[in-house]
Design an enzyme around this catalytic site. Structure first.
Site, mmCIF file in Angstrom:
data_model
loop_
_atom_site.group_PDB
_atom_site.id
_atom_site.type_symbol
_atom_site.label_atom_id
_atom_site.label_comp_id
_atom_site.label_asym_id
_atom_site.label_seq_id
_atom_site.Cartn_x
_atom_site.Cartn_y
_atom_site.Cartn_z
ATOM 1 N N SER A 16 0.836 -1.208 0.000
ATOM 2 C CA SER A 16 0.000 0.000 0.000
ATOM 3 C C SER A 16 0.875 1.264 0.000
ATOM 4 O O SER A 16 0.495 2.281 -0.589
ATOM 5 C CB SER A 16 -0.975 0.000 1.180
ATOM 6 O OG SER A 16 -0.306 0.201 2.393
ATOM 7 N N LEU A 95 19.159 -5.888 4.519
ATOM 8 C CA LEU A 95 19.955 -5.674 3.310
ATOM 9 C C LEU A 95 21.433 -5.884 3.604
ATOM 10 O O LEU A 95 21.898 -5.641 4.725
ATOM 11 C CB LEU A 95 19.733 -4.254 2.797
ATOM 12 C CG LEU A 95 18.309 -3.970 2.314
ATOM 13 C CD1 LEU A 95 18.066 -2.472 2.237
ATOM 14 C CD2 LEU A 95 18.048 -4.635 0.972
ATOM 15 N N HIS A 111 8.700 3.317 8.468
ATOM 16 C CA HIS A 111 8.553 2.433 9.621
ATOM 17 C C HIS A 111 7.330 2.882 10.422
ATOM 18 O O HIS A 111 7.142 4.080 10.632
ATOM 19 C CB HIS A 111 9.821 2.482 10.472
ATOM 20 C CG HIS A 111 9.772 1.564 11.649
ATOM 21 N ND1 HIS A 111 10.046 0.212 11.546
ATOM 22 C CD2 HIS A 111 9.449 1.787 12.942
ATOM 23 C CE1 HIS A 111 9.894 -0.347 12.732
ATOM 24 N NE2 HIS A 111 9.538 0.585 13.600
HETATM 25 C C1 GAR Z 1 3.943 -0.683 6.672
HETATM 26 O O1 GAR Z 1 3.246 -0.392 7.862
HETATM 27 C C2 GAR Z 1 5.396 -0.364 6.863
HETATM 28 O O2 GAR Z 1 5.637 0.770 7.656
HETATM 29 C C3 GAR Z 1 5.874 -1.590 7.558
HETATM 30 O O3 GAR Z 1 5.230 -2.649 6.895
HETATM 31 C C4 GAR Z 1 3.984 -2.183 6.423
HETATM 32 C C5 GAR Z 1 3.908 -2.499 4.944
HETATM 33 O O4 GAR Z 1 2.649 -2.201 4.431
HETATM 34 N N1 GAR Z 1 7.302 -1.690 7.454
HETATM 35 C C6 GAR Z 1 8.077 -2.118 8.442
HETATM 36 O O5 GAR Z 1 7.638 -2.517 9.507
HETATM 37 C C7 GAR Z 1 9.562 -2.112 8.135
HETATM 38 N N2 GAR Z 1 10.330 -2.197 9.338
HETATM 39 P P1 GAR Z 1 2.434 -2.037 2.873
HETATM 40 O O6 GAR Z 1 3.026 -3.284 2.213
HETATM 41 O O7 GAR Z 1 0.939 -1.991 2.706
HETATM 42 O O8 GAR Z 1 3.123 -0.809 2.434
#
Ligand code: GAR
Length: 313
Positions: A16, A95, A111
């Site tokens: 998203s 990474l 994040h």
């Molecule tokens: C989001 O909330 C992002 O901030 C988190 O994963 C989700 C991905 O949602 N990322 C982390 O926790 C990285 N440390 P999305 O695939 O719908 O963008």
């Protein structure tokens, strides 16, 4: 319009945030375009969305592939399509150091917490367990330390009574979708945006001993204790379209020879010119910041009282 940055987005799941970046890139004047969506998870739903939107995709299952080799594969794809900046958007894989070093300063992550609070995973559970009244989203540059690179932007989100990890995650996602396109746009224009250039000049100038800042004729100026200015900020002075920092050369002779040597970089500043000040242009798109730092140090030394000028800086 200047050439747009070419963004590569790495995802592992829903995507998203990738979608938010993509749709923002289709607004008028967006300073970047999305040229690749890559994933370590071939089943990531975000990949199908990107493909449906006509964006090139690359997917490779990371399982069984050594980290460095896997990242080299991703990097090769990024290179193939001419990516200039990378956004991690729910990319749930560490990474390699080489990949992080290669993209240093040009790779961002989002994040779902107000970093430095609650790094890592299971963030919303941790927020609720801690009883925090406020959480949020953070976009930051990616460095070797997980979730710890310089913060580029944050949005606060209230925790409300009855929140579960799922309701909180959904609300924080709304905040992420607002924040991330803005931060990416700011990052990719940092080389030409006057406010971003001033931030860098300011950081270099104020790092010098006993340096301070105050307005001089309405523009930021940097002085050394004792009162003398060693640098002046200039942005579109008298509508000349130039973004620059003015520093002190040894005199008008050096000033003239510098301008003759490199007229794209140096110029004779209005009003201050006769006293040997020299203008260093910052609106070239590829500023040599080490060179700017050297000039600031030199100008600082020429303006500092003796006891300070002797200091090794
Ligand atoms: C989001 O909330 C992002 O901030 C988190 O994963 C989700 C991905 O949602 N990322 C982390 O926790 C990285 N440390 P999305 O695939 O719908 O963008």
């Amino acid at each position: 319009m200047p050439e747009r940055a070419r963004l590569g987005i790495l995802i592992s799941g829903t995507g998203s945030n990738m979608a938010a970046l993509l749709y923002a890139s289709r607004l008028p004047d967006a300073p970047y375009e999305v040229v690749l969506v890559a994933s370590n998870n071939p089943a990531a739903p975000g990949l199908a969305l990107a493909a449906a939107e006509g964006i090139a995709t690359f997917a490779r299952d990371h399982r069984g592939v050594p980290r460095a080799a896997f990242d080299e594969g991703i990097d090769a794809e990024l290179g193939r399509v001419g990516v200039t900046h990378v956004a991690l958007a729910g990319y749930m894989r560490l990474l390699s150091d080489a990949f992080v070093a290669k993209w240093a300063g040009r790779m961002v992550n989002i994040h779902p917490s107000l970093l430095p609070a609650h790094k890592g995973t299971r963030v919303h559970e941790a927020v609720l367990a801690a009883g925090d009244a406020v959480t949020g989203a953070t976009a930051h540059l990616v460095t070797a330390d997980l979730d710890a690179g310089p913060i580029l932007g944050q949005v606060r989100v209230a925790v409300v009574p009855g929140d579960t990890p799922a309701t909180l995650a959904a609300r924080v996602l709304h905040a992420e979708h607002q924040l991330y396109p803005r931060v990416v746009a700011d990052l990719v224009t940092a080389a030409v945006r006057p406010e971003a250039l001033l931030d860098r000049v300011r950081a270099l100038a104020l790092a010098l001993p006993a340096a301070g800042e105050k307005l001089s004729h309405g523009a930021p100026g940097f002085f050394v204790e004792g009162g003398k200015f060693f640098a002046y900020w200039r942005n579109d002075h008298h509508a000349d379209g130039i973004v620059a920092v003015l520093v002190k050369a040894s005199g008008v002779e050096e000033q003239a020879s510098l301008i003759e040597r490199d007229p794209d970089l140096y110029f004779r500043p209005a009003y201050l010119g006769p006293s040997g000040w020299i203008g260093l242009r910052l609106d070239t798109g590829d500023v040599d910041w080490d060179h700017i730092a050297e000039w600031l140090t030199r100008s600082w030394r020429a303006s500092a009282p003796r006891r300070l000028a002797m200091l090794p800086v």
